[in-house]
Design an enzyme around this catalytic site. Structure first.
Site, short mmCIF file in Angstrom:
data_model
loop_
_atom_site.label_atom_id
_atom_site.label_comp_id
_atom_site.label_asym_id
_atom_site.label_seq_id
_atom_site.Cartn_x
_atom_site.Cartn_y
_atom_site.Cartn_z
N LYS A 144 0.89 -1.17 0.00
CA LYS A 144 0.00 0.00 0.00
C LYS A 144 0.92 1.21 0.00
O LYS A 144 1.40 1.64 1.04
CB LYS A 144 -0.88 -0.03 1.26
CG LYS A 144 -2.19 0.74 1.15
CD LYS A 144 -2.06 2.20 0.78
CE LYS A 144 -1.57 3.07 1.90
NZ LYS A 144 -1.25 4.46 1.46
N SER B 228 5.54 8.78 9.19
CA SER B 228 5.72 9.71 10.32
C SER B 228 5.48 9.00 11.65
O SER B 228 4.79 7.97 11.71
CB SER B 228 4.75 10.88 10.15
OG SER B 228 3.43 10.38 10.14
N CYS C 45 14.42 10.76 5.90
CA CYS C 45 14.37 10.48 7.34
C CYS C 45 15.78 10.50 7.91
O CYS C 45 15.94 10.48 9.12
CB CYS C 45 13.69 9.15 7.60
SG CYS C 45 14.66 7.76 7.05
P1 NAD Z 1 2.83 9.51 6.55
O1 NAD Z 1 2.95 8.97 7.94
O2 NAD Z 1 1.94 10.68 6.33
O3 NAD Z 1 2.30 8.38 5.54
C1 NAD Z 1 2.95 7.13 5.45
C2 NAD Z 1 1.92 6.09 4.98
O4 NAD Z 1 0.89 5.96 5.98
C3 NAD Z 1 1.21 6.42 3.68
O5 NAD Z 1 1.11 5.24 2.91
C4 NAD Z 1 -0.15 6.93 4.11
O6 NAD Z 1 -1.18 6.61 3.19
C5 NAD Z 1 -0.39 6.16 5.42
N1 NAD Z 1 -1.17 6.93 6.38
C6 NAD Z 1 -1.11 8.28 6.61
N2 NAD Z 1 -1.94 8.61 7.62
C7 NAD Z 1 -2.52 7.48 8.05
C8 NAD Z 1 -3.46 7.18 9.08
N3 NAD Z 1 -3.96 8.13 9.86
N4 NAD Z 1 -3.85 5.90 9.25
C9 NAD Z 1 -3.34 4.93 8.46
N5 NAD Z 1 -2.44 5.14 7.48
C10 NAD Z 1 -2.04 6.39 7.27
O7 NAD Z 1 4.32 9.82 6.07
P2 NAD Z 1 4.80 10.58 4.76
O8 NAD Z 1 4.50 12.03 4.91
O9 NAD Z 1 4.33 9.87 3.55
O10 NAD Z 1 6.39 10.35 4.85
C11 NAD Z 1 7.24 11.18 5.57
C12 NAD Z 1 7.54 10.61 6.93
O11 NAD Z 1 8.11 9.32 6.80
C13 NAD Z 1 8.57 11.43 7.71
O12 NAD Z 1 8.15 11.52 9.04
C14 NAD Z 1 9.84 10.61 7.59
O13 NAD Z 1 10.78 10.81 8.62
C15 NAD Z 1 9.29 9.23 7.62
N6 NAD Z 1 10.23 8.27 7.06
C16 NAD Z 1 10.85 7.43 7.92
C17 NAD Z 1 11.79 6.52 7.44
C18 NAD Z 1 12.49 5.60 8.38
O14 NAD Z 1 13.13 4.67 7.92
N7 NAD Z 1 12.41 5.79 9.68
C19 NAD Z 1 12.08 6.47 6.07
C20 NAD Z 1 11.40 7.34 5.22
C21 NAD Z 1 10.47 8.24 5.72
#
Ligand code: NAD
Length: 490
Positions: free
Chosen positions: A174, A227, A282
């Site tokens: 997804k 996130s 990240c």
């Molecule tokens: P996000 O958390 O908004 O979304 C990530 C995924 O979760 C998406 O597929 C989205 O559809 C889903 N999602 C969003 N809100 C949701 C909810 N309420 N319930 C269920 N699913 C939900 O993150 P983003 O903005 O796409 O990516 C950026 C974030 O990812 C930053 O915080 C970054 O640090 C983090 N990140 C972390 C790593 C790591 O390895 N730790 C790597 C890359 C990115």
């Protein structure tokens, strides 16, 4: 042209009966380039059922056979590298070079997982007791899923997919609804690689689609990257439903600069870390802590590097930094800069109110440097996820390490120095799972786990390498005795 993005279920493309579609935007031009289906709960259940049906045979397929389509997929990805990179740049904004690099990092995971016949081996003891042998086997879990973020649409699905299927599971991706076009092309190539129907599937959508996966009893494991608030939510809902979960969250990564560092090299590396991918990594450096006399020289040099970085559309060859992902992101980042300024922080390099000629509708935030940021303030503690570097100062290495360890996150911490003793002290004491020594983006290669700590990770086993093998398998221990040995025992 606006491309309609479909799901890939049981070997076919489908709109999943969706009534809801979301636009996909090019963050540099501001144009709508795609429209993606929000997969409803019933269609998610159909994909899970198809995955389970495929699993019954896939788990009996020898590991040496399961990896053959992975070899083919690696060749297909390499043959289409530039094309995939262009799609990443168009929907995600990063430069073409950054997009190529992320695909290469993803492909490395296919290489590692292709060693699965050896990696999945268990262990045993003959005569653990007289006439009794004991064996440990690794068996797959069933249907597993990965929910991935916008910032590495090519690489992050590949942190999971190759390990999941090589260990005998069936996998559902997804992807982020903001960047679904890379996955769509990836799955066209997966379709050509020769996996049986239902072994690898794609469902698009947002929270409702994710919730349907988290609630389905046949989904046995959930991998998440995104996130921290969403990571916490997914970890708690998945585990409450009895599933395994590995959830990688957000970050706030400090880099420490000692006066004995090679300042030119350090400036170049820190600027790449802070402003590469527009700070949407990240593992982006977001707080620079200078120690002692490093302060003046580093501040001067990093300000020059920030101000001279060439910002633009990622497919233009001169571009060194692209836009941020959405207009909301731009507004949020600019709001944090404004708030810091109002609280008395000096905006040494200000990336607001800038635009790129020919791309006036793009989500532009240019490199920004905030000076003497208080350790407890918003820019020092909040993940900004944009090209903003906050500067702090410490009198000693010990004080710098204390500032590093005061943060809630633990994704990465780096030090720049030519002192082995200081580097060792930092490596030993830094409260973070990925540590860089004269490295600005300490991204573990596929042979190592991606080891976030604290608020940056929820779970036990991380993505990649041996952790991936363990996460996607359950151990079975067999204790055995046979009649002939039975008679010799007594
Ligand atoms: P996000 O958390 O908004 O979304 C990530 C995924 O979760 C998406 O597929 C989205 O559809 C889903 N999602 C969003 N809100 C949701 C909810 N309420 N319930 C269920 N699913 C939900 O993150 P983003 O903005 O796409 O990516 C950026 C974030 O990812 C930053 O915080 C970054 O640090 C983090 N990140 C972390 C790593 C790591 O390895 N730790 C790597 C890359 C990115």
């Amino acid at each position: 042209m606006v491309q309609r993005i479909l799901d890939y279920v049981n070997g076919s493309w489908t709109d999943a009966g969706a009534s809801d579609f979301l636009n996909v935007w090019n963050p540099a031009s501001g144009a709508a380039i795609g429209s993606v289906a929000m997969t409803p709960r019933e269609a998610v259940a159909q994909a899970v059922d198809a995955g389970f049906a495929a699993y019954l045979d896939w788990r009996r397929t020898p590991a040496g056979t399961r990896i053959q389509p992975l070899f083919k997929l690696k060749a297909l990805l390499e043959a289409h590298l530039d094309e995939l990179a262009r799609i990443i740049t168009d929907e995600c904004g990063k430069t073409f070079k950054e997009s190529v690099a992320e695909m290469q990092r993803g492909i490395e995971n296919i290489e590692v997982a292709s060693g699965m016949p050896a990696l999945i081996q268990g262990y045993n003891n003959e005569d653990i007791a007289r006439g009794i042998d004991e064996h440990m086997f690794r068996q797959p879990l069933g249907v597993v899923t990965a929910i991935t973020p916008f910032n590495f649409p090519g690489m992050i699905p590949l942190w999971f997919l190759p390990y999941a299927v090589a260990t005998g599971n069936c996998f559902i991706l997804k992807p982020s609804e903001r960047v679904p076009m890379t996955s769509a092309r990836l799955f066209e190539l997966i379709d050509q690689a020769g996996f049986p129907r239902g072994v690898i599937q794609l469902v698009n959508g947002g929270k409702d689609t994710v919730d349907a996966l988290l609630d389905h009893p046949l989904v046995k494991a959930v991998s998440f990257v995104g996130s921290t608030p969403v990571a916490k939510y997914i970890y708690s809902r998945a585990t409450a439903n009895g599933k395994r979960a590995q959830c990688q969250g957000g970050a706030k990564n400090p880099v420490v600069i000692l006066p004995d560092a090679d300042m030119d090299m350090t400036t170049r590396i820190v600027a790449d870390s802070a402003f590469g991918c527009a700070g949407q990594r990240c593992l982006a450096a977001s707080v620079a802590i200078t120690v002692g006399e490093a302060r003046n020289i580093f501040t001067e040099q990093i300000a020059d590097a920030a101000a001279s970085r060439k910002v633009g559309y990622g497919l233009d060859s001169a571009t060194e930094m692209g836009p941020v992902i959405t207009k909301d992101s731009k507004a949020r980042i600019e709001g944090i800069i404004a708030g810091a300024q109002q609280s008395g922080v000096n905006v040494l390099v200000d990336g607001r109110q800038k635009t790129v000629s020919g791309y006036e509708e793009g989500n532009w935030v240019f490199p920004t440097i905030l000076q003497d940021v208080p350790p407890e303030s918003v820019p020092a503690t909040t993940e900004i996820f944009g090209p903003v570097l906050s500067m702090m100062h410490a009198a000693s290495v010990e004080q710098a390490i204390a500032l590093v360890n005061a943060r809630a996150f633990g994704n990465m911490a780096c030090i720049f120095t030519s002192s082995g003793a200081a580097a060792r002290q930092f490596r030993y004491e830094a409260n973070a799972g990925n540590v860089g020594i004269n490295i600005g983006v300490a991204a573990p290669m596929a042979f190592f786990p991606f080891s976030g700590w604290n608020e940056s990770f929820f779970g036990d086993l991380h993505a990649q390498s041996h952790h991936g093998v363990e996460f996607y398998t359950q151990t079975k221990v067999v204790v055995e005795r046979w009649p002939q040995e039975w008679s010799r025992q007594f």
